[in-house]
Design a protein around this motif. Sequence first.
Motif, mmCIF file in Angstrom:
data_model
loop_
_atom_site.group_PDB
_atom_site.id
_atom_site.type_symbol
_atom_site.label_atom_id
_atom_site.label_comp_id
_atom_site.label_asym_id
_atom_site.label_seq_id
_atom_site.Cartn_x
_atom_site.Cartn_y
_atom_site.Cartn_z
ATOM 1 N N VAL A 23 -8.913 49.960 2.431
ATOM 2 C CA VAL A 23 -7.946 50.160 3.415
ATOM 3 C C VAL A 23 -7.943 48.855 4.099
ATOM 4 C CG1 VAL A 23 -8.813 50.809 5.979
ATOM 5 C CG2 VAL A 23 -8.897 52.074 4.627
ATOM 6 N N THR A 24 -9.217 47.784 4.104
ATOM 7 C CA THR A 24 -7.936 46.382 4.932
ATOM 8 C C THR A 24 -6.936 45.540 3.524
ATOM 9 O OG1 THR A 24 -9.920 45.818 5.440
ATOM 10 C CG2 THR A 24 -9.226 43.758 5.335
ATOM 11 N N SER A 96 -12.813 44.759 7.081
ATOM 12 C CA SER A 96 -13.453 45.896 5.732
ATOM 13 C C SER A 96 -14.631 46.284 6.520
ATOM 14 C CB SER A 96 -13.395 44.762 4.721
ATOM 15 O OG SER A 96 -12.518 44.737 3.723
ATOM 16 N N ALA A 99 -13.489 48.646 9.397
ATOM 17 C CA ALA A 99 -13.271 50.629 8.525
ATOM 18 C C ALA A 99 -14.088 50.706 7.937
ATOM 19 C CB ALA A 99 -12.601 49.701 7.572
#
Length: 153
Positions: A23-24, A96, A99
Motif C-alpha cells: 500500500v505504501t 507501512s 496501513a
Amino acid sequence: MIIKYFTFSVSITIISWIVGMIVTAILARTPSYKNLSSLNFIPGASANKLIGIDAFRWIVKNTFFRFFNPKLKIKGRIETAQMLELRKEMTFSEISHFAGFGFVAVFAVVKFINAEFLFGMIMMLINVLMNLYPSLLQQENKRRIDKFLMRFS
C-alpha cells in the motif's frame, strides 16, 4: 482457544506488514504521500513517554526486533544527506505500519461485529504492539531528525 486467537493475531499482523509495504509503495507515487509523511498523531515526548514509547524503543533496540529493518540504523557520524535518506526510510516504515494497522483493524472489527469480543481484543492488542507502536516510534524518531536538520541547516 486463546492460543489459537493469539497465533492467528500474530500471523495476520505479520501479513499486514507486507500489505502495508505494498500500500505504501502505491501511495508513494501519489501527490498525497507528502502530506502523509508529515503526520504526527502524538505531539510530543511527554505523551510518548506516557504511553510507553520509551519502553517500546528499548525492546526494539535490545531484542531480535533490531534485525527487522537494518536501513533504520545510524552508524558513526552521519551527514545531512544520510539523515534525509534515513528520514525517508522512516516515513516509508511509518506509513507501512499504519496501513498494516488499518488492515488488521478491519479483521478485528469483523470479530467484534460477530460477537467474538475476546478474539477481537487479542487481535487489536497484538496489532497495537506490532503496528501502531512501531509507527509512533518512527514518528518520534522523525521529529528528532527534523530537530537535527533544523539545527544544522
